[in-house]
Design a protein around this motif. Structure first.
Motif, mmCIF file in Angstrom:
data_model
loop_
_atom_site.group_PDB
_atom_site.id
_atom_site.type_symbol
_atom_site.label_atom_id
_atom_site.label_comp_id
_atom_site.label_asym_id
_atom_site.label_seq_id
_atom_site.Cartn_x
_atom_site.Cartn_y
_atom_site.Cartn_z
ATOM 1 N N ALA A 64 59.963 11.218 106.190
ATOM 2 C CA ALA A 64 60.304 12.110 107.304
ATOM 3 C C ALA A 64 61.799 12.368 107.389
ATOM 4 O O ALA A 64 62.299 12.859 108.408
ATOM 5 C CB ALA A 64 59.798 11.497 108.613
ATOM 6 N N SER A 65 62.536 12.064 106.316
ATOM 7 C CA SER A 65 63.994 12.217 106.334
ATOM 8 C C SER A 65 64.435 13.670 106.278
ATOM 9 O O SER A 65 65.618 13.962 106.506
ATOM 10 C CB SER A 65 64.617 11.459 105.149
ATOM 11 N N ALA A 66 63.537 14.579 105.926
ATOM 12 C CA ALA A 66 63.829 16.023 105.876
ATOM 13 C C ALA A 66 64.997 16.329 104.947
ATOM 14 O O ALA A 66 65.929 17.065 105.297
ATOM 15 C CB ALA A 66 64.100 16.563 107.284
ATOM 16 N N LEU A 67 64.950 15.758 103.722
ATOM 17 C CA LEU A 67 66.021 15.978 102.756
ATOM 18 C C LEU A 67 65.769 17.223 101.916
ATOM 19 O O LEU A 67 66.607 18.122 101.868
ATOM 20 C CB LEU A 67 66.178 14.752 101.860
ATOM 21 N N TYR A 68 64.630 17.285 101.226
ATOM 22 C CA TYR A 68 64.343 18.462 100.405
ATOM 23 C C TYR A 68 62.848 18.585 100.157
ATOM 24 O O TYR A 68 62.080 17.632 100.298
ATOM 25 C CB TYR A 68 65.109 18.425 99.079
ATOM 26 N N THR A 69 62.452 19.800 99.823
ATOM 27 C CA THR A 69 61.062 20.081 99.467
ATOM 28 C C THR A 69 61.017 20.553 98.016
ATOM 29 O O THR A 69 62.040 20.891 97.415
ATOM 30 C CB THR A 69 60.453 21.161 100.370
ATOM 31 N N SER A 70 59.820 20.600 97.461
ATOM 32 C CA SER A 70 59.668 20.972 96.058
ATOM 33 C C SER A 70 58.474 21.900 95.893
ATOM 34 O O SER A 70 57.468 21.771 96.596
ATOM 35 C CB SER A 70 59.481 19.720 95.192
ATOM 36 N N ILE A 71 58.591 22.842 94.952
ATOM 37 C CA ILE A 71 57.497 23.748 94.605
ATOM 38 C C ILE A 71 57.321 23.727 93.085
ATOM 39 O O ILE A 71 58.301 23.856 92.338
ATOM 40 C CB ILE A 71 57.780 25.190 95.071
ATOM 41 N N ASN A 72 56.092 23.543 92.627
ATOM 42 C CA ASN A 72 55.781 23.570 91.199
ATOM 43 C C ASN A 72 54.753 24.664 90.952
ATOM 44 O O ASN A 72 53.751 24.768 91.678
ATOM 45 C CB ASN A 72 55.214 22.227 90.741
ATOM 46 N N THR A 73 54.982 25.476 89.932
ATOM 47 C CA THR A 73 54.056 26.572 89.629
ATOM 48 C C THR A 73 53.719 26.593 88.140
ATOM 49 O O THR A 73 54.564 26.276 87.291
ATOM 50 C CB THR A 73 54.655 27.939 90.012
ATOM 51 N N VAL A 74 52.479 26.977 87.852
ATOM 52 C CA VAL A 74 52.024 27.186 86.475
ATOM 53 C C VAL A 74 51.095 28.394 86.476
ATOM 54 O O VAL A 74 50.097 28.413 87.203
ATOM 55 C CB VAL A 74 51.276 25.966 85.906
ATOM 56 N N GLU A 75 51.426 29.413 85.697
ATOM 57 C CA GLU A 75 50.565 30.581 85.518
ATOM 58 C C GLU A 75 50.290 30.725 84.025
ATOM 59 O O GLU A 75 51.226 30.806 83.230
ATOM 60 C CB GLU A 75 51.222 31.844 86.067
ATOM 61 N N SER A 76 49.017 30.746 83.659
ATOM 62 C CA SER A 76 48.689 30.765 82.236
ATOM 63 C C SER A 76 47.622 31.804 81.928
ATOM 64 O O SER A 76 46.776 32.125 82.771
ATOM 65 C CB SER A 76 48.204 29.382 81.774
ATOM 66 N N GLU A 77 47.690 32.316 80.706
ATOM 67 C CA GLU A 77 46.687 33.216 80.162
ATOM 68 C C GLU A 77 46.373 32.759 78.740
ATOM 69 O O GLU A 77 47.284 32.386 77.989
ATOM 70 C CB GLU A 77 47.186 34.658 80.116
ATOM 71 N N SER A 78 45.100 32.800 78.366
ATOM 72 C CA SER A 78 44.739 32.383 77.015
ATOM 73 C C SER A 78 43.614 33.262 76.476
ATOM 74 O O SER A 78 42.733 33.707 77.224
ATOM 75 C CB SER A 78 44.305 30.918 76.990
ATOM 76 N N PHE A 79 43.666 33.486 75.171
ATOM 77 C CA PHE A 79 42.632 34.225 74.457
ATOM 78 C C PHE A 79 42.253 33.426 73.227
ATOM 79 O O PHE A 79 43.120 32.913 72.513
ATOM 80 C CB PHE A 79 43.133 35.609 74.044
ATOM 81 N N THR A 80 40.959 33.294 72.979
ATOM 82 C CA THR A 80 40.491 32.575 71.795
ATOM 83 C C THR A 80 39.380 33.357 71.114
ATOM 84 O O THR A 80 38.592 34.047 71.772
ATOM 85 C CB THR A 80 39.971 31.165 72.146
#
Length: 720
Positions: A340-356
Motif C-alpha cells: 500500500a506504499s503507492a510507489l509505482y504500478t506496472s503494465i505488461n502487454t503481449v499481442e501475437s499473431e501466428s500462421f502455420t
C-alpha cells in the motif's frame, strides 16, 4: 533382538501406501466375488485408442510413455482448464504467477517453459499448435480425449517440441442430433454454464457442432487495504466446427475457437514471508490469502483461432493438410511494489499473431508391418511485447508530476519463422514381434527482435538495432520394441530434442538479449503390461536426458528478467502408472513419478554464485496420484482422489522452497440416461501451498502464488 522404531517421512509413507494400492490390490477382488458367480466382479479394461502418433492405435502399443484422459475421465475429474491436466500425469507440473494472462510454467521430466522463447512442452488442440507461453491456461470443454506424450516429438509433429506434447482432441460433429447443457454453482459464488449442440445438415455429407462456456467466481485473496477480493475471474469461450465430406475419400474439417479471460488483479499474489511483510506494512495479522495493495490491477486475455484440416485418402496412402491462424491479446496491470506504499504500478502487454501450414503424407492405419509418415511444416509468428512502470501517488508527489506518469518502459517485436521436414517409419519383423522405429527431422529456425526501444523518466529513448539469427538442426530418433505376447511390450528409444534460440526484449545489451538453442538427448526404457484375466494394466518407464545450454529465467537485477543458457544438466527419473478393475463397479488408477534435475557449472550473473549441484528450480522431485472410482448400474457414482507433490525450490540458490504436500478431492453423484447431478469438493483438507514464487527486490520481499483453497460445488448436466 531389539526392534527399532521406524520413522517414515511424509513422502516415504505416501509411496508405501501407493505401492500397496497399486500392487497388492489384486487380492481385493477375492473379497467381492460371490460363491454363486465367481466372475461377477470382473470388469474388462477398455482398449484405449489414441492418435498421438498421427494414426489410430492401442495406447499399449505406443513405444513411449503416454498418459490418456478420456472424455469420461475429464468429466469425472472436473478438468476445466489446461492447467488441471498435470494432476493426472506423472512427472508433469504447471505453475503460474496467478495471472491467467501471464505466461505459465509447464514442466515435464525436468524440461520447463521459461519467460521468453519457444515453449518446451507444446500444446496441440485438434492438430493445431498453440505454441505460445501464454496459451497454457485455456478453458477446456466438449473434449473427447487428452493425450500427454513425454520427450521429443519432432519426427511426428509439425511444430517442434523438446520436452513433450499435450494433444487435445475435441468432440467432432456427428450424423445424429446431439445436445446437452451443464450448470455448476459453488462457494466463492462460482457459477458456470456450458452447452453443446451437434447435428447433420445433410446426412453423411455436412454436419456441425457448436459449444460454449460461461464461468465466473469471486476471488480467493482478500485485499486488506480496502477489504475487496483481488482475483475475481470471468471466462467466456465458444467452439464451432463444420465437417464436410463430399465423398468417401475426401473431408474438410473447419474449426473456430475463441475465449476471453477477464480477471481482477494483475498478479494476484501474497507475501511469502509474512513477518517481513507485516513489519514493512505495519499489519498486525496476515493469513495465507491476504495482502495489502492500494492498486488492484486487471488481467485480460483474448484468443481467436481458426483452422482447416483437409484429408484425401487413396487406397494405401492418406494426405493431410492443416492450415491455421491464431491471434492473442494479453494485458495485465498490477501494483508494482506489492504493497500500500503507492510507489509505482506496472503494465505488461503481449499481442501475437501466428500462421502455420502442415502437410502430411502417411500410410494407412491398417498397415501393420510397415508404417510411415512424411511431413512438411511452416510457421510464422510475430509477438509485440512491452512493459510500462508508472509512478503511483507517493512517487508522483515526490517528483511533482501527475499521477501515473511513465517512469520506465520497454517494447519490442519478437519474430519466429520455422521451416521443417520430418518423417518417421516403423518396420515390424519376426512375425511382428519386433519393431524398429526410425525418424528424422530437419529444422530451420529464424528468430528476430525488431523495433526494440527503452526509455526511462527524464532520459532519451534507447533504440536497439534489429537483431536476427538463423539456426538449423538435424533431430534423429530411434526406437526398438519387442512384444513378448499380445499383452507385454518392452521398448527402448533415443531421440534428440531441440528448443530454438531467441531474444529477450527487456534488456538493452544485445549480447545479453540473445540466448542460444537448447539441445537435448533423451533416452527412455520402458515396459507396458496388461493382464486381461486379472483386469490389471501396469506401465513403467525410466528416462535419462542430457541437456546442453539449458534455457532458464535469469534476473539481471530486480527489474530486468531475461532468458539465458544457464548450464548443461543431466536429468533422470522414472514413472509408474497402473489401472485395475476391482469389480464391475469399482476401479483404481494411480501413478508415481520421480525426477532428478540438477544444475551444472553456472555462475549466476546477479549473485555471482555458482549453483552447480543445486536442484533445478520449479521442478518437483516426486509426484504421485491415487484415484478410486465407483459407478453402478443404478446410477450411483463416487470418486476419491489423492495427489502428492514433492518439495519444489523457487530459486537456483535453493533458499525458497515449498515442502511436500498432499491434496484430496471427492465427487459424489447420481447418473441417469438423460441427466446427472454431482457434489464436488476439491482440496478437502484445505491445504495451503505455494505453486510459484519470485523475489520482488523491494522491502515487500518474495511474493507467492497460492494453490486453490478448499472449494465445494454442485453440478447438473442434462442431455436432450
Amino acid at each position: 533382538m531389539i526392534l527399532k522404531k521406524i520413522r517414515l517421512s511424509k513422502f516415504e509413507a505416501t509411496v508405501v501406501l501407493l505401492l500397496i494400492g497399486l500392487f497388492c490390490i489384486p487380492l481385493v477382488p477375492l473379497c467381492f466375488a460371490s460363491e454363486e458367480d465367481p466372475n461377477s466382479w470382473k470388469k474388462t479394461l477398455e482398449t484405449v485408442t489414441v492418435t498421438a502418433q498421427k494414426r489410430k492405435e492401442d495406447v499399449q502399443e505406443v513405444t513411449s510413455s503416454i498418459t490418456v484422459l478420456s472424455d469420461v475421465t475429464i468429466e469425472d475429474a472436473s478438468i476445466e482448464t489446461t492447467k488441471d491436466i498435470w494432476r493426472y500425469v506423472p512427472n508433469m507440473a504447471t505453475t503460474s504467477t496467478g495471472s491467467r494472462s501471464h505466461w505459465s510454467r509447464i514442466k515435464m521430466r525436468g524440461i520447463t517453459n521459461a519467460a521468453f522463447g519457444d515453449p518446451a512442452v507444446a500444446l496441440y488442440i485438434d492438430d493445431v499448435s498453440y505454441a505460445g507461453l501464454y496459451a497454457f491456461d485455456s478453458p477446456l470443454f466438449d473434449i473427447q480425449r487428452i493425450e500427454v506424450l513425454k520427450g521429443p516429438q519432432g519426427t511426428l509433429y509439425g511444430k517442434n517440441t523438446e520436452g513433450g506434447a499435450i494433444n487435445i482432441i475435441t468432440k467432432p460433429p456427428g450424423n445424429e442430433f446431439e445436445a446437452n447443457v451443464g450448470a455448476e454453482i459453488g462457494d466463492y459464488d462460482k457459477r458456470r454454464i456450458n452447452a453443446c449442440v451437434s447435428a447433420p445438415l445433410v446426412d453423411n455429407k455436412f454436419s456441425f457442432r457448436l459449444s460454449a462456456l460461461k464461468s465466473v467466481r469471486d476471488g480467493y485473496i482478500e485485499n486488506l487495504f480496502n477489504g475487496e477480493d483481488i482475483d475475481n475471474q470471468e471466462t467466456t469461450a465458444a467452439n464451432a466446427r463444420l465437417l464436410f465430406t463430399p465423398g468417401d475419400n475426401l473431408s474438410f474439417d473447419l474449426k473456430f475457437r475463441t475465449y476471453e479471460l477477464d480477471d481482477d488483479g494483475g498478479f494476484p499474489t501474497v507475501p511469502l514471508d509474512k513477518n517481513q511483510y507485516k513489519s514493512v506494512t505495519g499489519l498486525t495479522s496476515l493469513d495465507e490469502f491476504q495482502i495489502s495493495t492500494n492498486y488492484k490491477g486487471q488481467s485480460t486475455s483474448k484468443s481467436n483461432a481458426s483452422s482447416l484440416r483437409v484429408k484425401y485418402e487413396w487406397d494405401r496412402i492418406d494426405l493431410v493438410s492443416i492450415t491455421a491462424y491464431r491471434d492473442m491479446d494479453n494485458e495485465n496491470s498490477l501494483d508494482g511494489d506489492f504493497s500500500a506504499s503507492a510507489l509505482y504500478t506496472s503494465i505488461n502487454t503481449v499481442e501475437s499473431e501466428s500462421f502455420t501450414q502442415e502437410f502430411r503424407l502417411q500410410s494407412k492405419d491398417s498397415d501393420e508391418s510397415f508404417k510411415w509418415l512424411l511431413g512438411l511444416y511452416y510457421g510464422d509468428k510475430r509477438e509485440d511485447c512491452g512493459y510500462i512502470y508508472n509512478m503511483d501517488q507517493t512517487y508522483a508527489d515526490m517528483m511533482g508530476v501527475p499521477l501515473y506518469t511513465q517512469m520506465d518502459a520497454a517494447s519490442g517485436t519478437n519474430g519466429a519463422e520455422d521451416m521443417a521436414a520430418f518423417g518417421q517409419s516403423t518396420l515390424r519383423f519376426f512375425n511382428n514381434a519386433f519393431g524398429l522405429t526410425a525418424g528424422l527431422r530437419f529444422e530451420q529456425s529464424k528468430r528476430t527482435l525488431e523495433d526494440r526501444q527503452h526509455i526511462s523518466y527524464g532520459g532519451t529513448a534507447i533504440v536497439t538495432d534489429n537483431l536476427e539469427r538463423t539456426d538449423s538442426e538435424l533431430l534423429p530418433k530411434l526406437a526398438l520394441d519387442y512384444r513378448l505376447n499380445g499383452n507385454i511390450m518392452t521398448y527402448a528409444s533415443v531421440a534428440k530434442g531441440y528448443k530454438a534460440a531467441g531474444y529477450s526484449y527487456a534488456v538493452d545489451d544485445p549480447d545479453l538479449a540473445v540466448f542460444d538453442p537448447e539441445v537435448s538427448t533423451a533416452f527412455e526404457l520402458g515396459i507396458k503390461t496388461e493382464f486381461p484375466e486379472q483386469k490389471l494394466r501396469v506401465n513403467l518407464a525410466g528416462f535419462y536426458t542430457s541437456v546442453d545450454d539449458y534455457q532458464d529465467r535469469v534476473m539481471l537485477d530486480y527489474s530486468t528478467v531475461i532468458q539465458a543458457n544457464v548450464t548443461e544438466t543431466d536429468i533422470y527419473g522414472f514413472e509408474l502408472e497402473a489401472s485395475y478393475a476391482l469389480t464391475q463397479t469399482l476401479t483404481v488408477n494411480g501413478f508415481i513419478g520421480y525426477t532428478n534435475a540438477e544444475y551444472g557449472d553456472y555462475i549466476d550473473p546477479m549473485t555471482q554464485v555458482n549453483y552447480q549441484g543445486n536442484r533445478a528450480a520449479f521442478i518437483p522431485e516426486y509426484d504421485a496420484g491415487l484415484f478410486l472410482e465407483y459407478r453402478n448400474r443404478f446410477g450411483l457414482f463416487a470418486r476419491a482422489e489423492m495427489q502428492y507433490i514433492g518439495s519444489t525450490y523457487f530459486d537456483r540458490a535453493n533458499t525458497q522452497k515449498q515442502g511436500s504436500y498432499a491434496l484430496y478431492h471427492m465427487r459424489l453423484g447420481y447418473e441417469q440416461e438423460k441427466w446427472d447431478v454431482y457434489l464436488s469438493a476439491n482440496n478437502l483438507t484445505d491445504e495451503q501451498y505455494v505453486v510459484d514464487a519470485f523475489d520482488t527486490g523491494s522491502t515487500a520481499g518474495w511474493m507467492a502464488s497460492m494453490g486453490d483453497p478448499r472449494t465445494v460445488s454442485l453440478i447438473f448436466n442434462y442431455r436432450f
